[in-house]
Design an enzyme around this catalytic site. Structure first.
Site, PDB file in Angstrom:
ATOM      1  N   ARG A  45       1.024  -1.250  -0.269  1.00 40.50           N
ATOM      2  CA  ARG A  45      -0.178  -0.075   0.033  1.00 40.50           C
ATOM      3  C   ARG A  45       0.931   1.379   0.104  1.00 40.50           C
ATOM      4  NH1 ARG A  45      -1.227   1.652   4.693  1.00 40.50           N
ATOM      5  NH2 ARG A  45      -2.011  -0.166   5.589  1.00 40.50           N
ATOM      6  N   TYR A  56     -16.372  17.901 -14.346  1.00 40.28           N
ATOM      7  CA  TYR A  56     -16.527  16.295 -14.278  1.00 40.28           C
ATOM      8  C   TYR A  56     -17.754  16.151 -13.323  1.00 40.28           C
ATOM      9  CZ  TYR A  56     -16.240  11.411 -14.049  1.00 40.28           C
ATOM     10  OH  TYR A  56     -16.374   9.872 -13.846  1.00 40.28           O
ATOM     11  N   ASP A  88      -7.457  19.755 -13.342  1.00 47.25           N
ATOM     12  CA  ASP A  88      -7.725  18.441 -13.845  1.00 47.25           C
ATOM     13  C   ASP A  88      -7.393  18.426 -15.272  1.00 47.25           C
ATOM     14  OD1 ASP A  88      -8.963  16.195 -14.896  1.00 47.25           O
ATOM     15  OD2 ASP A  88     -10.670  16.284 -13.423  1.00 47.25           O
ATOM     16  N   LYS A  95      -8.790   7.521 -18.675  1.00 44.24           N
ATOM     17  CA  LYS A  95      -9.041   8.171 -19.919  1.00 44.24           C
ATOM     18  C   LYS A  95      -7.897   8.026 -21.117  1.00 44.24           C
ATOM     19  CE  LYS A  95     -12.849   8.776 -17.650  1.00 44.24           C
ATOM     20  NZ  LYS A  95     -13.141   9.922 -16.899  1.00 44.24           N
TER      21      LYS A  95
HETATM   22  C1  LIG Z   1     -13.229  10.496 -15.486  1.00 41.30           C
HETATM   23  C2  LIG Z   1     -12.905  11.889 -14.879  1.00 41.30           C
HETATM   24  C3  LIG Z   1     -12.725  11.755 -13.542  1.00 41.30           C
HETATM   25  C4  LIG Z   1     -12.916  10.590 -12.586  1.00 41.30           C
HETATM   26  O1  LIG Z   1     -11.959   9.726 -12.834  1.00 41.30           O
HETATM   27  P1  LIG Z   1     -12.228   8.062 -12.608  1.00 41.30           P
HETATM   28  O2  LIG Z   1     -11.082   7.577 -13.239  1.00 41.30           O
HETATM   29  O3  LIG Z   1     -13.562   7.759 -13.213  1.00 41.30           O
HETATM   30  O4  LIG Z   1     -12.320   7.968 -11.026  1.00 41.30           O
HETATM   31  C5  LIG Z   1     -12.152  13.228 -13.299  1.00 41.30           C
HETATM   32  N1  LIG Z   1     -12.089  14.016 -13.950  1.00 41.30           N
HETATM   33  C6  LIG Z   1     -12.498  14.047 -15.290  1.00 41.30           C
HETATM   34  C7  LIG Z   1     -12.188  15.111 -16.202  1.00 41.30           C
HETATM   35  C8  LIG Z   1     -12.781  12.818 -15.840  1.00 41.30           C
HETATM   36  O5  LIG Z   1     -13.221  12.758 -17.275  1.00 41.30           O
END
Ligand SMILES: *Cc1c(COP(=O)(O)O)cnc(C)c1O
Length: 386
Positions: free
Chosen positions: A52, A104, A176, A201
Protein backbone atom coordinates in the site's frame (compact mmCIF):
# COMPACT_ATOMS: atom_id res chain seq x y z
CA UNK A 1 13.88 13.89 -11.83
CA UNK A 2 14.53 11.01 -14.17
CA UNK A 3 17.22 10.61 -16.82
CA UNK A 4 14.85 11.55 -19.60
CA UNK A 5 13.50 14.90 -18.45
CA UNK A 6 15.46 16.90 -21.01
CA UNK A 7 14.15 14.79 -23.87
CA UNK A 8 11.20 15.28 -26.17
CA UNK A 9 7.65 14.43 -25.14
CA UNK A 10 7.41 11.27 -27.24
CA UNK A 11 10.69 9.94 -25.88
CA UNK A 12 9.47 10.58 -22.34
CA UNK A 13 6.18 8.76 -23.05
CA UNK A 14 8.22 5.64 -23.79
CA UNK A 15 11.20 5.96 -21.45
CA UNK A 16 10.26 8.52 -18.78
CA UNK A 17 10.80 7.16 -15.28
CA UNK A 18 11.72 3.70 -16.52
CA UNK A 19 14.85 1.61 -16.81
CA UNK A 20 15.24 -2.00 -17.92
CA UNK A 21 15.16 -4.36 -14.93
CA UNK A 22 18.67 -4.62 -13.48
CA UNK A 23 18.30 -8.24 -12.46
CA UNK A 24 17.02 -9.61 -15.79
CA UNK A 25 17.19 -6.90 -18.44
CA UNK A 26 13.39 -7.07 -18.87
CA UNK A 27 12.61 -3.97 -20.91
CA UNK A 28 9.18 -3.49 -19.34
CA UNK A 29 8.95 -2.95 -15.58
CA UNK A 30 7.88 -6.30 -14.11
CA UNK A 31 4.43 -6.54 -12.54
CA UNK A 32 5.34 -6.93 -8.86
CA UNK A 33 2.40 -8.93 -7.57
CA UNK A 34 3.42 -8.80 -3.94
CA UNK A 35 1.87 -7.36 -0.81
CA UNK A 36 5.02 -7.38 1.33
CA UNK A 37 8.82 -7.53 1.11
CA UNK A 38 11.28 -9.64 3.09
CA UNK A 39 13.46 -7.75 5.57
CA UNK A 40 16.99 -8.84 6.47
CA UNK A 41 16.70 -7.51 10.03
CA UNK A 42 13.68 -5.77 11.69
CA UNK A 43 13.26 -2.43 9.88
CA UNK A 44 16.04 -3.18 7.41
CA UNK A 45 14.70 -3.49 3.86
CA UNK A 46 15.54 -2.46 0.30
CA UNK A 47 13.29 0.58 0.33
CA UNK A 48 10.13 -1.49 0.06
CA UNK A 49 8.14 -2.60 3.09
CA UNK A 50 4.43 -2.94 2.22
CA UNK A 51 2.62 -2.52 -1.10
CA UNK A 52 0.00 0.00 0.00
CA UNK A 53 2.93 2.24 0.83
CA UNK A 54 5.20 1.42 -2.09
CA UNK A 55 5.33 -0.98 -5.03
CA UNK A 56 7.96 -0.98 -7.80
CA UNK A 57 5.43 -1.20 -10.67
CA UNK A 58 3.51 1.72 -9.19
CA UNK A 59 6.73 3.68 -8.78
CA UNK A 60 7.53 3.18 -12.47
CA UNK A 61 4.09 4.55 -13.40
CA UNK A 62 4.36 7.44 -10.95
CA UNK A 63 7.75 8.44 -12.33
CA UNK A 64 6.51 8.22 -15.90
CA UNK A 65 3.47 10.42 -15.17
CA UNK A 66 5.65 12.98 -13.38
CA UNK A 67 8.01 13.07 -16.34
CA UNK A 68 5.14 13.62 -18.81
CA UNK A 69 3.70 16.50 -16.78
CA UNK A 70 7.14 18.05 -16.32
CA UNK A 71 6.78 17.59 -12.54
CA UNK A 72 9.04 16.26 -9.81
CA UNK A 73 6.61 13.87 -8.12
CA UNK A 74 3.81 11.62 -9.32
CA UNK A 75 1.28 9.73 -7.18
CA UNK A 76 -0.95 7.00 -8.59
CA UNK A 77 -4.43 6.13 -7.28
CA UNK A 78 -7.05 3.46 -7.80
CA UNK A 79 -9.26 5.95 -9.72
CA UNK A 80 -9.42 9.57 -10.76
CA UNK A 81 -11.91 10.20 -7.96
CA UNK A 82 -9.50 8.66 -5.43
CA UNK A 83 -6.87 11.11 -6.67
CA UNK A 84 -9.34 13.99 -6.39
CA UNK A 85 -10.33 12.87 -2.89
CA UNK A 86 -6.69 12.83 -1.83
CA UNK A 87 -6.23 16.41 -3.08
CA UNK A 88 -9.28 17.65 -1.13
CA UNK A 89 -7.92 15.87 1.96
CA UNK A 90 -5.24 18.57 2.05
CA UNK A 91 -7.96 20.90 3.39
CA UNK A 92 -9.55 21.22 6.83
CA UNK A 93 -13.06 21.89 8.08
CA UNK A 94 -14.01 25.51 7.37
CA UNK A 95 -11.85 25.79 4.27
CA UNK A 96 -13.47 26.89 1.03
CA UNK A 97 -12.97 25.81 -2.59
CA UNK A 98 -13.60 27.85 -5.74
CA UNK A 99 -14.39 25.39 -8.52
CA UNK A 100 -15.20 25.55 -12.19
CA UNK A 101 -19.00 25.26 -12.78
CA UNK A 102 -18.61 23.07 -15.86
CA UNK A 103 -16.98 20.21 -14.04
CA UNK A 104 -16.73 16.45 -14.40
CA UNK A 105 -19.95 15.18 -12.74
CA UNK A 106 -18.11 13.00 -10.24
CA UNK A 107 -15.88 15.87 -9.10
CA UNK A 108 -18.97 18.03 -8.61
CA UNK A 109 -20.58 15.24 -6.58
CA UNK A 110 -17.45 14.77 -4.45
CA UNK A 111 -17.28 18.46 -3.57
CA UNK A 112 -21.03 18.94 -3.16
CA UNK A 113 -22.32 15.70 -1.67
CA UNK A 114 -19.31 14.45 0.28
CA UNK A 115 -17.13 17.35 1.40
CA UNK A 116 -19.86 19.90 2.05
CA UNK A 117 -21.16 17.62 4.84
CA UNK A 118 -17.69 17.61 6.35
CA UNK A 119 -17.58 21.39 6.46
CA UNK A 120 -15.60 22.10 3.31
CA UNK A 121 -17.76 24.28 1.08
CA UNK A 122 -17.38 24.89 -2.62
CA UNK A 123 -18.51 27.75 -4.83
CA UNK A 124 -19.02 26.78 -8.47
CA UNK A 125 -18.26 29.57 -10.86
CA UNK A 126 -17.57 30.19 -14.53
CA UNK A 127 -13.76 30.22 -14.39
CA UNK A 128 -13.63 31.66 -17.91
CA UNK A 129 -15.09 34.88 -16.46
CA UNK A 130 -12.28 36.62 -14.56
CA UNK A 131 -14.53 38.99 -12.60
CA UNK A 132 -16.88 36.20 -11.48
CA UNK A 133 -13.88 34.04 -10.56
CA UNK A 134 -12.32 36.79 -8.41
CA UNK A 135 -15.66 37.47 -6.74
CA UNK A 136 -16.07 33.84 -5.67
CA UNK A 137 -13.09 34.04 -3.32
CA UNK A 138 -13.68 34.19 0.44
CA UNK A 139 -11.13 34.82 3.19
CA UNK A 140 -11.27 31.05 3.80
CA UNK A 141 -10.62 30.01 0.19
CA UNK A 142 -7.77 27.50 0.23
CA UNK A 143 -8.19 25.70 -3.07
CA UNK A 144 -9.09 26.46 -6.68
CA UNK A 145 -10.33 23.62 -8.89
CA UNK A 146 -10.05 24.06 -12.64
CA UNK A 147 -10.92 21.78 -15.52
CA UNK A 148 -9.91 22.90 -19.00
CA UNK A 149 -11.13 22.09 -21.58
CA UNK A 150 -14.24 21.70 -19.46
CA UNK A 151 -16.62 18.81 -19.62
CA UNK A 152 -18.81 18.65 -21.63
CA UNK A 153 -18.92 22.22 -22.95
CA UNK A 154 -15.20 22.38 -23.81
CA UNK A 155 -14.77 25.89 -22.48
CA UNK A 156 -11.21 27.03 -21.95
CA UNK A 157 -10.02 28.49 -18.68
CA UNK A 158 -6.86 30.60 -18.69
CA UNK A 159 -4.66 28.45 -16.44
CA UNK A 160 -1.92 31.03 -15.99
CA UNK A 161 -4.39 33.77 -15.00
CA UNK A 162 -6.42 31.63 -12.57
CA UNK A 163 -3.43 30.03 -10.87
CA UNK A 164 -1.80 33.43 -10.35
CA UNK A 165 -5.02 34.78 -8.78
CA UNK A 166 -5.19 31.66 -6.58
CA UNK A 167 -1.58 32.03 -5.51
CA UNK A 168 -2.06 35.70 -4.61
CA UNK A 169 -4.94 34.63 -2.35
CA UNK A 170 -2.95 31.86 -0.69
CA UNK A 171 -4.99 29.11 -2.34
CA UNK A 172 -3.61 25.92 -3.88
CA UNK A 173 -4.60 25.39 -7.48
CA UNK A 174 -5.65 22.01 -8.81
CA UNK A 175 -5.93 21.55 -12.57
CA UNK A 176 -7.76 18.47 -13.83
CA UNK A 177 -5.76 17.70 -16.98
CA UNK A 178 -7.69 14.57 -17.94
CA UNK A 179 -9.20 16.01 -21.14
CA UNK A 180 -6.08 17.77 -22.38
CA UNK A 181 -3.34 15.36 -21.25
CA UNK A 182 0.24 16.64 -20.94
CA UNK A 183 0.55 16.22 -24.71
CA UNK A 184 -1.66 19.31 -25.15
CA UNK A 185 -0.81 21.34 -22.04
CA UNK A 186 1.33 21.07 -18.91
CA UNK A 187 -0.36 23.05 -16.12
CA UNK A 188 2.56 22.92 -13.64
CA UNK A 189 4.49 25.15 -16.04
CA UNK A 190 1.51 27.55 -16.05
CA UNK A 191 1.49 27.94 -12.27
CA UNK A 192 -0.65 25.01 -11.06
CA UNK A 193 0.30 23.38 -7.76
CA UNK A 194 -1.37 20.04 -8.44
CA UNK A 195 -2.23 18.33 -11.72
CA UNK A 196 -4.99 15.75 -11.52
CA UNK A 197 -5.68 12.88 -13.92
CA UNK A 198 -8.21 10.24 -14.41
CA UNK A 199 -5.71 7.91 -16.09
CA UNK A 200 -8.76 5.83 -17.01
CA UNK A 201 -9.12 8.14 -19.99
CA UNK A 202 -6.35 9.22 -22.41
CA UNK A 203 -3.35 8.27 -20.27
CA UNK A 204 -4.34 4.59 -20.19
CA UNK A 205 -6.04 5.09 -23.52
CA UNK A 206 -7.49 1.64 -24.13
CA UNK A 207 -10.64 1.59 -21.97
CA UNK A 208 -9.33 -1.37 -20.00
CA UNK A 209 -8.25 0.06 -16.65
CA UNK A 210 -9.47 2.57 -14.04
CA UNK A 211 -6.90 4.79 -12.36
CA UNK A 212 -5.96 8.27 -11.24
CA UNK A 213 -2.92 10.40 -10.55
CA UNK A 214 -1.65 13.60 -9.01
CA UNK A 215 1.56 15.32 -10.11
CA UNK A 216 3.27 18.10 -8.13
CA UNK A 217 6.57 19.96 -8.01
CA UNK A 218 6.70 21.08 -4.39
CA UNK A 219 8.51 18.64 -2.08
CA UNK A 220 6.48 19.46 1.05
CA UNK A 221 3.20 19.14 -0.82
CA UNK A 222 4.38 15.82 -2.20
CA UNK A 223 5.25 14.57 1.27
CA UNK A 224 1.81 15.45 2.60
CA UNK A 225 0.07 13.82 -0.38
CA UNK A 226 2.24 10.71 -0.01
CA UNK A 227 1.19 10.54 3.67
CA UNK A 228 -2.48 10.88 2.65
CA UNK A 229 -2.15 8.31 -0.15
CA UNK A 230 -0.78 5.78 2.34
CA UNK A 231 -3.20 6.74 5.13
CA UNK A 232 -6.36 6.61 3.02
CA UNK A 233 -5.07 3.70 0.94
CA UNK A 234 -6.81 4.13 -2.44
CA UNK A 235 -3.83 2.80 -4.38
CA UNK A 236 -3.89 0.96 -7.72
CA UNK A 237 -2.81 -2.66 -8.01
CA UNK A 238 0.39 -3.51 -9.88
CA UNK A 239 -1.43 -4.95 -12.91
CA UNK A 240 -3.44 -1.73 -13.29
CA UNK A 241 -0.20 0.26 -13.07
CA UNK A 242 1.39 -1.92 -15.74
CA UNK A 243 -1.57 -1.44 -18.11
CA UNK A 244 -1.61 2.32 -17.58
CA UNK A 245 2.12 2.51 -18.17
CA UNK A 246 1.79 0.50 -21.35
CA UNK A 247 -0.92 2.87 -22.55
CA UNK A 248 1.12 5.96 -21.72
CA UNK A 249 3.87 4.82 -24.08
CA UNK A 250 1.72 5.69 -27.10
CA UNK A 251 0.06 8.83 -25.69
CA UNK A 252 1.76 11.15 -28.18
CA UNK A 253 0.81 9.00 -31.19
CA UNK A 254 -2.77 8.55 -30.07
CA UNK A 255 -3.27 12.22 -29.23
CA UNK A 256 -2.06 13.26 -32.68
CA UNK A 257 -4.62 11.03 -34.36
CA UNK A 258 -7.42 11.86 -31.87
CA UNK A 259 -6.94 15.54 -32.66
CA UNK A 260 -6.70 15.08 -36.44
CA UNK A 261 -9.93 13.09 -36.47
CA UNK A 262 -11.71 15.42 -34.02
CA UNK A 263 -10.85 18.57 -35.94
CA UNK A 264 -12.16 17.05 -39.19
CA UNK A 265 -15.35 15.88 -37.50
CA UNK A 266 -15.89 19.25 -35.79
CA UNK A 267 -15.58 21.12 -39.11
CA UNK A 268 -17.91 18.62 -40.78
CA UNK A 269 -20.53 18.90 -38.01
CA UNK A 270 -20.39 22.68 -38.15
CA UNK A 271 -21.51 22.53 -41.79
CA UNK A 272 -24.29 19.99 -41.12
CA UNK A 273 -27.88 21.24 -41.35
CA UNK A 274 -29.12 19.13 -38.40
CA UNK A 275 -26.51 20.61 -36.07
CA UNK A 276 -27.00 23.84 -34.14
CA UNK A 277 -23.71 24.50 -32.40
CA UNK A 278 -20.36 22.76 -32.34
CA UNK A 279 -17.99 23.13 -29.40
CA UNK A 280 -14.39 22.35 -30.27
CA UNK A 281 -11.46 24.50 -29.09
CA UNK A 282 -9.66 23.95 -32.40
CA UNK A 283 -12.45 25.61 -34.42
CA UNK A 284 -12.00 29.32 -35.20
CA UNK A 285 -15.69 29.75 -34.21
CA UNK A 286 -14.93 28.63 -30.61
CA UNK A 287 -15.37 31.60 -28.27
CA UNK A 288 -11.90 31.09 -26.80
CA UNK A 289 -10.08 29.81 -29.84
CA UNK A 290 -7.16 32.24 -29.43
CA UNK A 291 -6.63 31.30 -25.78
CA UNK A 292 -6.93 27.61 -26.67
CA UNK A 293 -4.27 27.89 -29.33
CA UNK A 294 -1.97 29.73 -26.93
CA UNK A 295 -2.47 27.30 -24.08
CA UNK A 296 -2.88 24.01 -25.95
CA UNK A 297 -0.91 22.31 -28.69
CA UNK A 298 -4.12 21.64 -30.64
CA UNK A 299 -7.88 21.25 -30.12
CA UNK A 300 -7.69 17.73 -28.65
CA UNK A 301 -9.96 14.74 -29.18
CA UNK A 302 -13.27 15.80 -27.62
CA UNK A 303 -16.11 17.41 -29.59
CA UNK A 304 -19.52 18.45 -28.23
CA UNK A 305 -22.47 19.54 -30.33
CA UNK A 306 -26.14 20.39 -30.08
CA UNK A 307 -28.52 18.88 -32.58
CA UNK A 308 -31.59 20.75 -33.80
CA UNK A 309 -34.65 19.37 -32.03
CA UNK A 310 -33.33 19.10 -28.47
CA UNK A 311 -33.78 16.02 -26.31
CA UNK A 312 -35.77 13.90 -28.79
CA UNK A 313 -33.42 14.49 -31.71
CA UNK A 314 -30.31 13.92 -29.63
CA UNK A 315 -31.74 10.69 -28.26
CA UNK A 316 -32.29 9.43 -31.81
CA UNK A 317 -28.67 10.13 -32.76
CA UNK A 318 -27.46 8.43 -29.58
CA UNK A 319 -29.53 5.34 -30.38
CA UNK A 320 -28.61 5.14 -34.06
CA UNK A 321 -24.83 5.43 -34.07
CA UNK A 322 -23.15 2.10 -34.84
CA UNK A 323 -19.40 2.68 -34.90
CA UNK A 324 -19.51 5.26 -32.11
CA UNK A 325 -20.38 3.31 -28.97
CA UNK A 326 -22.99 4.86 -26.68
CA UNK A 327 -21.06 4.85 -23.42
CA UNK A 328 -19.75 6.97 -20.59
CA UNK A 329 -16.03 7.63 -20.34
CA UNK A 330 -13.64 8.94 -22.98
CA UNK A 331 -10.07 8.95 -24.16
CA UNK A 332 -9.83 5.39 -25.46
CA UNK A 333 -8.79 4.33 -28.96
CA UNK A 334 -12.43 3.61 -29.83
CA UNK A 335 -14.93 6.40 -30.49
CA UNK A 336 -17.65 6.96 -27.91
CA UNK A 337 -20.80 9.06 -27.82
CA UNK A 338 -22.23 10.38 -24.57
CA UNK A 339 -25.54 12.09 -23.80
CA UNK A 340 -24.38 14.27 -20.86
CA UNK A 341 -27.82 15.36 -19.59
CA UNK A 342 -29.01 11.74 -19.29
CA UNK A 343 -25.71 9.94 -18.68
CA UNK A 344 -22.55 11.52 -17.29
CA UNK A 345 -24.02 14.75 -15.91
CA UNK A 346 -27.39 13.50 -14.64
CA UNK A 347 -26.33 14.07 -11.02
CA UNK A 348 -26.21 17.85 -11.57
CA UNK A 349 -29.62 19.42 -10.78
CA UNK A 350 -31.49 20.44 -13.97
CA UNK A 351 -31.64 24.15 -13.13
CA UNK A 352 -27.91 24.25 -12.44
CA UNK A 353 -27.19 22.27 -15.59
CA UNK A 354 -29.21 24.61 -17.77
CA UNK A 355 -27.74 27.70 -16.11
CA UNK A 356 -24.28 26.42 -17.00
CA UNK A 357 -25.35 26.03 -20.65
CA UNK A 358 -25.60 22.23 -20.64
CA UNK A 359 -28.76 21.67 -22.68
CA UNK A 360 -30.76 18.46 -23.12
CA UNK A 361 -29.86 18.23 -26.81
CA UNK A 362 -26.12 18.18 -26.22
CA UNK A 363 -24.03 15.23 -27.39
CA UNK A 364 -20.38 14.67 -26.56
CA UNK A 365 -17.99 12.71 -28.74
CA UNK A 366 -14.78 11.13 -27.62
CA UNK A 367 -13.28 10.80 -31.07
CA UNK A 368 -11.19 7.66 -31.37
CA UNK A 369 -8.33 6.80 -33.68
CA UNK A 370 -10.32 4.88 -36.31
CA UNK A 371 -10.38 6.01 -39.95
CA UNK A 372 -12.12 9.36 -39.94
CA UNK A 373 -14.15 8.58 -43.09
CA UNK A 374 -15.82 5.70 -41.24
CA UNK A 375 -16.59 7.93 -38.25
CA UNK A 376 -18.12 10.63 -40.45
CA UNK A 377 -20.06 7.94 -42.31
CA UNK A 378 -21.53 6.74 -39.04
CA UNK A 379 -22.55 10.25 -37.94
CA UNK A 380 -24.03 10.89 -41.40
CA UNK A 381 -26.42 7.94 -41.14
CA UNK A 382 -27.32 8.68 -37.49
CA UNK A 383 -28.07 12.37 -38.13
CA UNK A 384 -30.19 11.40 -41.17
CA UNK A 385 -32.57 9.58 -38.79
CA UNK A 386 -33.71 12.75 -37.01
C1 LIG B 1 -13.35 10.40 -15.51
C2 LIG B 1 -12.94 11.69 -14.96
C3 LIG B 1 -12.65 11.84 -13.60
C4 LIG B 1 -12.83 10.70 -12.61
O1 LIG B 1 -11.97 9.64 -12.86
P1 LIG B 1 -12.30 8.09 -12.56
O2 LIG B 1 -11.08 7.41 -13.03
O3 LIG B 1 -13.53 7.73 -13.32
O4 LIG B 1 -12.51 7.99 -11.09
C5 LIG B 1 -12.22 13.08 -13.15
N1 LIG B 1 -12.09 14.12 -14.00
C6 LIG B 1 -12.38 14.01 -15.30
C7 LIG B 1 -12.23 15.21 -16.18
C8 LIG B 1 -12.81 12.81 -15.83
O5 LIG B 1 -13.10 12.72 -17.13
Amino acid sequence: MSDHDDQGFGTRCIHGGQKPCEATGAIMPPVYMTSTYVQSSPGVNQGYDYSRTINPTRRALERNLASLEGGRHGLAYSSGMAAADCAVHLLSQGDHIVACNDLYGGSYRLLRAVYEQLGIESTFVDTTDEAAFREAFRPTTRMVWIETPSNPLLRITDIELCTSIARASGALSVVDNTFATPYLQQPLGLGADIVLHSTTKYMGGHSDVVGGALVVNDDALHERLRFLQNSVGAVPGPMDCFLTLRGAKTLHLRMQRHAENASQIAAWLEAHEAVDTVMYPGLPSHAQHALAMRQMKNGGGMVSFEVRGGLDASRIVAERVRLFALAESLGGVESLLDHPAIMTHASIPVAERHAAGLTDGLLRLSVGVEDVADLIGDLTQALAEI
